[in-house]
Design an enzyme around this catalytic site. Structure first.
Site, PDB file in Angstrom:
ATOM      1  CG  LEU A   1      37.129 -52.794  -5.421  1.00  0.00           C
ATOM      2  CD1 LEU A   1      36.306 -53.647  -4.448  1.00  0.00           C
ATOM      3  CD2 LEU A   1      37.376 -53.600  -6.694  1.00  0.00           C
TER       4      LEU A   1
ATOM      5  CB  THR B   1      54.646 -64.057   7.718  1.00  0.00           C
ATOM      6  OG1 THR B   1      53.550 -64.823   8.237  1.00  0.00           O
ATOM      7  CG2 THR B   1      54.324 -62.581   7.846  1.00  0.00           C
TER       8      THR B   1
ATOM      9  CG  HIS C   1      53.431 -68.514  -8.486  1.00  0.00           C
ATOM     10  ND1 HIS C   1      52.486 -68.852  -7.549  1.00  0.00           N
ATOM     11  CD2 HIS C   1      54.581 -69.131  -8.094  1.00  0.00           C
ATOM     12  CE1 HIS C   1      53.041 -69.624  -6.624  1.00  0.00           C
ATOM     13  NE2 HIS C   1      54.311 -69.812  -6.936  1.00  0.00           N
TER      14      HIS C   1
ATOM     15  CG  ASP D   1      46.667 -72.892  -1.680  1.00  0.00           C
ATOM     16  OD1 ASP D   1      47.826 -72.671  -2.115  1.00  0.00           O
ATOM     17  OD2 ASP D   1      46.391 -73.853  -0.942  1.00  0.00           O
TER      18      ASP D   1
END
Ligand code: IPE
Ligand code: IPE
Ligand code: MG
Length: 236
Positions: free
Chosen positions: A122, A57, A28, A11
């Site tokens: 991984l 969502t 972003h 965030d």
């Protein structure tokens, strides 16, 4: 014990851009660049599962422009990181309701999942159109739909432990261990519909660092902190 699964709520991208008088989308773009370093750090630390919350969502509520940008960024990310997954024996998995994405994006996700399905160093899991409440709702529907009508009433005789196993084996995260470390960057102290089931006993880490500024050094410090904590799981 060493963490088996680290999950991160990435965030603060929008605020990172705002401070710089840039469009949210620049945040972003910058944030996506941080993912590779953190993934490589997990490889080096031999942490087998890393989950990254990339789109919730609830994130459809954002402007069409921002949502479109995030979808394009995701497509580009899958293309550019393919080499990294292949060179480093990394398995790629997606969780969330992928049915909401356009066909191209769904195909790219499925192809990468298939291509890397036998990789074992991984597992990097991207949470895409993911929300815990949605995941649980889809899980219950999957359980019901997997059973013939005649067998449905047998569910009523399950013990809570049997039901727990049944639910876990139908979650998007089936076969992935529970979250040991849950990290949220960006300063908010909330879970935002992420891994409510899987993070039941996770150790929580909140940092005010905005995601594009998050560093290996900081996650290293969190790992040291994690290793110094005493986990009790309800015992003494
Ligand atoms: C997180 O950063 C990335 C996504 C949710 C896709 P934000 O975009 O939420 O950044 P802030 O919280 O507005 O700063
Ligand atoms: C959580 O961040 C979702 C992702 C990081 C993908 P948000 O920015 O969407 O969460 P809220 O709105 O602050 O709870
Ligand atoms: Mg945010």
């Amino acid at each position: 014990m060493y963490p088996q699964h680290i999950a991160i709520i990435m965030d603060g991208n929008g605020r990172w851009a705002k401070i710089r008088n840039q469009n949210r989308t620049e945040g972003h773009k910058e944030g996506a660049k941080v993912v590779r370093g953190i993934t490589e750090w997990c490889l080096k630390q031999k942490i087998p599962y890393l989950t990254l919350y990339a789109f919730s969502t609830e994130n459809w509520k954002r402007s069409q422009m921002e949502v479109d940008f995030l979808m394009k960024l995701l497509k580009k990310y899958l293309q550019s990181e393919k080499r990294i997954y292949l060179e480093n024996n990394i398995r790629f998995r997606a969780i969330g309701d992928l049915g909401a994405f356009d066909k191209d994006l769904q195909d790219a996700i499925l192809q990468l999942e298939q291509l890397t399905q036998n990789h074992s160093a991984l597992t990097q899991i991207l949470a895409l159109n993911y929300g815990s409440q949605d995941e649980l709702s889809r899980t219950f529907l999957r359980i019901l739909n997997a059973m013939p009508d005649s067998a449905l009433s047998s569910l009523k005789t399950y013990s809570p432990q049997e039901m727990k196993k049944m639910i876990e084996s139908h979650l998007d995260t089936h076969s992935i261990p529970d979250v040991d470390m849950l990290i949220r960057t960006g300063g908010e102290k909330r879970i935002s519909n992420f891994m409510l089931w899987q993070a039941s006993y996770a150790e929580l880490f909140f940092t005010s660092t905005l995601w594009p500024d998050f560093t290996i050094q900081e996650i290293d410090e969190m790992l040291q902190d994690f290793l110094s904590r005493q986990r009790k799981f309800g015992g003494v």
